[in-house]
Design a protein around this motif. Structure first.
Motif, PDB file in Angstrom:
ATOM      1  N   ILE A 154       0.841  -1.189   0.000  1.00 49.31           N
ATOM      2  CA  ILE A 154       0.000   0.000   0.000  1.00 49.31           C
ATOM      3  C   ILE A 154       0.879   1.242   0.000  1.00 49.31           C
ATOM      4  N   GLY A 155       0.644   2.128  -0.953  1.00 52.59           N
ATOM      5  CA  GLY A 155       1.401   3.370  -1.024  1.00 52.59           C
ATOM      6  C   GLY A 155       2.576   3.289  -1.989  1.00 52.59           C
ATOM      7  N   THR A 156       2.990   4.450  -2.473  1.00 48.65           N
ATOM      8  CA  THR A 156       4.044   4.510  -3.496  1.00 48.65           C
ATOM      9  C   THR A 156       5.381   4.003  -2.981  1.00 48.65           C
ATOM     10  N   ASP A 157       5.785   4.429  -1.794  1.00 49.96           N
ATOM     11  CA  ASP A 157       7.086   4.016  -1.263  1.00 49.96           C
ATOM     12  C   ASP A 157       7.156   2.510  -1.058  1.00 49.96           C
ATOM     13  N   ALA A 158       6.106   1.958  -0.455  1.00 49.12           N
ATOM     14  CA  ALA A 158       6.071   0.512  -0.222  1.00 49.12           C
ATOM     15  C   ALA A 158       6.079  -0.249  -1.545  1.00 49.12           C
ATOM     16  N   ALA A 159       5.365   0.277  -2.534  1.00 44.82           N
ATOM     17  CA  ALA A 159       5.322  -0.371  -3.843  1.00 44.82           C
ATOM     18  C   ALA A 159       6.691  -0.344  -4.521  1.00 44.82           C
ATOM     19  N   GLN A 160       7.385   0.782  -4.426  1.00 43.95           N
ATOM     20  CA  GLN A 160       8.702   0.887  -5.056  1.00 43.95           C
ATOM     21  C   GLN A 160       9.688  -0.103  -4.453  1.00 43.95           C
ATOM     22  N   MET A 161       9.675  -0.227  -3.129  1.00 44.26           N
ATOM     23  CA  MET A 161      10.570  -1.184  -2.491  1.00 44.26           C
ATOM     24  C   MET A 161      10.202  -2.618  -2.868  1.00 44.26           C
ATOM     25  N   THR A 162       8.891  -2.884  -2.943  1.00 45.37           N
ATOM     26  CA  THR A 162       8.425  -4.223  -3.320  1.00 45.37           C
ATOM     27  C   THR A 162       8.868  -4.577  -4.730  1.00 45.37           C
ATOM     28  N   ILE A 163       8.716  -3.646  -5.646  1.00 41.41           N
ATOM     29  CA  ILE A 163       9.117  -3.877  -7.041  1.00 41.41           C
ATOM     30  C   ILE A 163      10.598  -4.190  -7.136  1.00 41.41           C
ATOM     31  N   ALA A 164      11.401  -3.533  -6.312  1.00 42.67           N
ATOM     32  CA  ALA A 164      12.844  -3.757  -6.336  1.00 42.67           C
ATOM     33  C   ALA A 164      13.244  -5.091  -5.705  1.00 42.67           C
ATOM     34  N   MET A 165      12.449  -5.574  -4.738  1.00 42.17           N
ATOM     35  CA  MET A 165      12.862  -6.757  -3.975  1.00 42.17           C
ATOM     36  C   MET A 165      12.169  -8.055  -4.383  1.00 42.17           C
TER      37      MET A 165
END
Length: 318
Positions: free
Chosen positions: A91-102
């Motif tokens: 949920i949220g842009t920051d969490a999504a960006q980290m998820t996409i990277a990991m």
């Protein structure tokens, strides 16, 4: 012959039972909540309700709260990566960006997140889609100006998050077009909100906040300042209005979760995440807390009138 037929029948039944069990075995969806807020709870509830209804397979949920800590968030994603988690929903842009990277080998459904496809392309991760719930700055400023036609100066309080900074600049540009002066006040940590009162301009007529997780989590500090100055806190989400902000133009957090749950169901039912476009929410509501509005020197009827003129449904929250 009878013995062979009996053995074949037993084998067939065993195979059928095995296939039936496999078909009905629940899958697990990991939901990453960056920080505990009422809006997050609404999103999760909507997501689970919609996915349970639309998925052809039963679903279990592993909901983890990062408590606003990037290190905890990283640990949660490592746990999702190693466990038997079929899909990850940050949920949220920051969490999504980290998820996409990991997370590289599981479909990702970003919820209320911006730049999903561009971040996926940058990370060379083809397993990404989701739901975007951003209200265009023009529409937000248009509504605020109509609801408070005498507004000449407001203070926007925001975190040091780079994505929020870009939204602040967009908002400032729209405010300028409406002859409204904006005082930007950035805070780097939650404790800064307790001392920010010394920096709010004495002629500020309102305090405005975005869907900014750090600021929303410290909303009570801003509400105290608003009450003492007899000016409103204008928010961007329904949860903040329910907690005491005067009004907001935004999307339903519960509906955001519902829409994301429907996207997740498409994936569990056989579609590839990367093949699905990001769902753009475009049905906006005006959330109004009449009691808070009156306390903060805002006329609730003016807010309702502005909503009617622009075609927005008003949701009353107390």
């Amino acid at each position: 012959m009878k013995t062979a037929l009996k053995a074949l029948t037993t084998c067939t039944l065993a195979t059928f039972c095995s296939l039936t069990f496999a078909a009905t075995k629940p899958v697990t969806v990991g939901i990453l909540v960056p920080i505990a807020l009422p809006a997050m709870t609404q999103i999760v509830n909507g997501f689970e309700t919609a996915l349970n209804k639309a998925s052809k397979v039963p679903v279990k949920y592993l909901v983890k709260n990062a408590q606003g800590d990037a290190n905890i968030q990283r640990s949660i994603l490592q746990e999702f990566q190693s466990k038997d988690v079929t899909m990850v929903a940050p949920i949220g842009t920051d969490a999504a960006q980290m998820t996409i990277a990991m997370i590289r080998n599981k479909p990702i459904v970003g919820i209320a997140a911006n730049h999903l496809k561009s971040q996926a392309k940058k990370a060379n991760n083809p397993n990404v889609t989701g739901v975007m719930s951003k209200v265009p700055p023009f529409q937000r400023m248009q509504f605020i100006h109509l609801a408070m036609p005498n507004l000449k100066k407001l203070t926007i309080v925001y975190s040091s998050d780079s994505r929020i900074f870009n939204q602040v600049k967009e908002f400032e540009a729209q405010a300028k077009k409406n002859n409204i002066q904006v005082q930007p006040l950035m805070v780097s940590q939650l404790s800064d909100l307790y001392t920010i009162s010394d920096n709010i301009a004495p002629n500020a007529q309102a305090i405005f906040i975005l869907k900014d997780e750090l600021i929303v989590s410290g909303l009570n500090s801003l509400l105290q300042q608003a009450r003492s100055r007899h000016i409103p806190v204008i928010a961007s989400d329904d949860g903040s209005v329910a907690k005491g902000a005067a009004f907001a133009l935004g999307v339903s957090e519960y509906q955001t979760g519902v829409d994301a749950g429907k996207v997740a169901a498409e994936i569990l039912n056989g579609k590839k995440a990367g093949a699905l476009p990001v769902h753009m929410m475009d049905h906006y509501f005006v959330f109004l807390n009449p009691t808070s509005a009156k306390t903060q020197n805002v006329n609730p009827n003016a807010v309702k009138s502005a909503a009617k003129k622009l075609g927005y449904t008003v949701n009353i929250l107390n």
